[in-house]
Design an enzyme around this catalytic site. Structure first.
Site, PDB file in Angstrom:
ATOM      1  N   HIS A   6     -52.731  78.447  25.576  1.00 51.65           N
ATOM      2  CA  HIS A   6     -53.970  79.104  25.142  1.00 51.65           C
ATOM      3  C   HIS A   6     -53.884  80.618  25.214  1.00 51.65           C
ATOM      4  O   HIS A   6     -54.564  81.317  24.443  1.00 51.65           O
ATOM      5  CB  HIS A   6     -55.140  78.598  25.996  1.00 51.65           C
ATOM      6  CG  HIS A   6     -55.504  77.180  25.719  1.00 51.65           C
ATOM      7  ND1 HIS A   6     -56.219  76.801  24.605  1.00 51.65           N
ATOM      8  CD2 HIS A   6     -55.250  76.034  26.403  1.00 51.65           C
ATOM      9  CE1 HIS A   6     -56.403  75.500  24.611  1.00 51.65           C
ATOM     10  NE2 HIS A   6     -55.808  74.993  25.700  1.00 51.65           N
ATOM     11  N   ASN A  47     -51.712  76.626  19.922  1.00 52.45           N
ATOM     12  CA  ASN A  47     -52.277  76.437  21.261  1.00 52.45           C
ATOM     13  C   ASN A  47     -51.514  75.383  22.055  1.00 52.45           C
ATOM     14  O   ASN A  47     -51.190  75.569  23.235  1.00 52.45           O
ATOM     15  CB  ASN A  47     -53.756  76.029  21.151  1.00 52.45           C
ATOM     16  CG  ASN A  47     -54.701  77.211  21.312  1.00 52.45           C
ATOM     17  OD1 ASN A  47     -54.310  78.259  21.815  1.00 52.45           O
ATOM     18  ND2 ASN A  47     -55.926  77.044  20.885  1.00 52.45           N
ATOM     19  N   GLU A  65     -61.039  79.416  15.489  1.00 53.35           N
ATOM     20  CA  GLU A  65     -60.136  80.246  14.691  1.00 53.35           C
ATOM     21  C   GLU A  65     -60.757  80.669  13.365  1.00 53.35           C
ATOM     22  O   GLU A  65     -60.071  81.168  12.475  1.00 53.35           O
ATOM     23  CB  GLU A  65     -58.837  79.482  14.433  1.00 53.35           C
ATOM     24  CG  GLU A  65     -58.947  78.313  13.469  1.00 53.35           C
ATOM     25  CD  GLU A  65     -59.360  77.006  14.146  1.00 53.35           C
ATOM     26  OE1 GLU A  65     -59.071  75.932  13.571  1.00 53.35           O
ATOM     27  OE2 GLU A  65     -59.957  77.063  15.240  1.00 53.35           O
ATOM     28  N   ASP A  94     -59.691  80.998   8.073  1.00 52.28           N
ATOM     29  CA  ASP A  94     -59.316  80.575   9.420  1.00 52.28           C
ATOM     30  C   ASP A  94     -57.816  80.673   9.593  1.00 52.28           C
ATOM     31  O   ASP A  94     -57.070  80.843   8.629  1.00 52.28           O
ATOM     32  CB  ASP A  94     -59.827  79.172   9.743  1.00 52.28           C
ATOM     33  CG  ASP A  94     -59.344  78.141   8.733  1.00 52.28           C
ATOM     34  OD1 ASP A  94     -58.394  78.441   7.985  1.00 52.28           O
ATOM     35  OD2 ASP A  94     -59.912  77.041   8.686  1.00 52.28           O
ATOM     36  N   ARG A 150     -55.254  90.590   0.040  1.00 51.86           N
ATOM     37  CA  ARG A 150     -54.656  91.682   0.819  1.00 51.86           C
ATOM     38  C   ARG A 150     -54.664  91.351   2.301  1.00 51.86           C
ATOM     39  O   ARG A 150     -53.682  91.606   3.015  1.00 51.86           O
ATOM     40  CB  ARG A 150     -55.431  92.982   0.558  1.00 51.86           C
ATOM     41  CG  ARG A 150     -54.916  94.175   1.328  1.00 51.86           C
ATOM     42  CD  ARG A 150     -55.355  95.469   0.667  1.00 51.86           C
ATOM     43  NE  ARG A 150     -56.799  95.511   0.535  1.00 51.86           N
ATOM     44  CZ  ARG A 150     -57.635  96.015   1.452  1.00 51.86           C
ATOM     45  NH1 ARG A 150     -57.123  96.508   2.574  1.00 51.86           N
ATOM     46  NH2 ARG A 150     -58.921  96.033   1.260  1.00 51.86           N
ATOM     47  N   ASP A 185     -54.984  82.976  22.203  1.00 49.82           N
ATOM     48  CA  ASP A 185     -55.921  84.095  22.303  1.00 49.82           C
ATOM     49  C   ASP A 185     -55.303  85.377  21.754  1.00 49.82           C
ATOM     50  O   ASP A 185     -55.977  86.177  21.094  1.00 49.82           O
ATOM     51  CB  ASP A 185     -56.327  84.304  23.756  1.00 49.82           C
ATOM     52  CG  ASP A 185     -57.219  83.192  24.282  1.00 49.82           C
ATOM     53  OD1 ASP A 185     -57.747  82.400  23.459  1.00 49.82           O
ATOM     54  OD2 ASP A 185     -57.390  83.103  25.515  1.00 49.82           O
TER      55      ASP A 185
END
Length: 223
Positions: free
Chosen positions: A152, A147, A182, A139, A202, A156
């Site tokens: 927002h 945010n 997320e 995540d 990676r 995004d």
């Protein structure tokens, strides 16, 4: 007499193109012949004339009827062809719409990645295949802070860019999905645990490098 009978017979065999020609050519000939027979005054000639008129009438009637049936059949065939083409086009549109709806149902609307449902189906199928598969779940760190601080729209943008960077770094056989918020998941077919750890590291480095020049720090973590 041979010419007179040949034209109506032609009209029966090739009714669509000959019936009116037969009437035009044979009509005057038959009328003249009938008139000459009637003028002879012999009853046997009357009978022959009557038979000739009746036969010619039936031949002409059959020719005209055949022409009408031929034209009707051609119109029906054309209508059937148009209907078949319309049905085929409608069927293609339905199939295309179904594929589009299926794609929408299996994709995340923001990033365009596979959604949770699609990922779970693919994961179950890969596990059932028995060829070996590894999963990397991660995540975006401190996403709520991004945010809250930058809005927002910025959040995004972060999610879309993470999806792009990770997606471009994977193989065609791999699958990346946005699991919600997320959270992301990556499926790596034919990969063992050590290989999955290499891929995870990676991806972490690539995301960090991608946002190195941004006003906010973006990193990912998972396993």
């Amino acid at each position: 007499g041979v010419q007179t009978c040949a034209l109506p017979i032609c009209a029966i065999i090739q009714s669509a193109s000959c019936s009116r020609i037969a009437l035009a050519f044979s009509g005057p000939v038959m009328i003249a012949t009938l008139f000459r027979i009637l003028m002879s005054g012999d009853w046997s000639d009357y009978i022959i004339a009557f038979d000739g008129v009746f036969l010619t009438f039936m031949l002409f009637r059959a020719a005209i009827s055949g022409e009408r049936e031929f034209l009707t059949s051609q119109r029906t065939a054309l209508d059937a062809t148009d209907l078949a083409a319309s049905l085929a086009e409608a069927n293609n549109e339905v199939l295309s719409s179904n594929r589009a709806l299926e794609q929408i149902a299996r994709a995340d609307p923001l990033t365009g990645l596979a959604n949770r449902s699609h990922f779970r189906e693919a994961a179950a199928a890969a596990c059932s295949a028995g060829n070996g598969v590894a999963f990397v779940l991660f995540d975006v760190d401190n996403f709520k802070t991004i945010n809250d601080r930058f809005g927002h729209a910025a959040g995004d943008e972060v999610l879309m860019l993470v999806a792009k960077v990770v997606g471009e770094a994977l193989r065609d056989t791999d699958l990346i999905a946005r699991l919600g918020g997320e959270e992301f998941g990556v499926m790596l077919p034919g990969t063992d645990l050590d290989g999955a750890q290499v891929v995870a590291e990676r991806l972490r480095v690539l995301v960090e490098e991608c946002f190195a020049d941004c006003e906010y720090v973006v990193t990912i973590s998972g396993g």
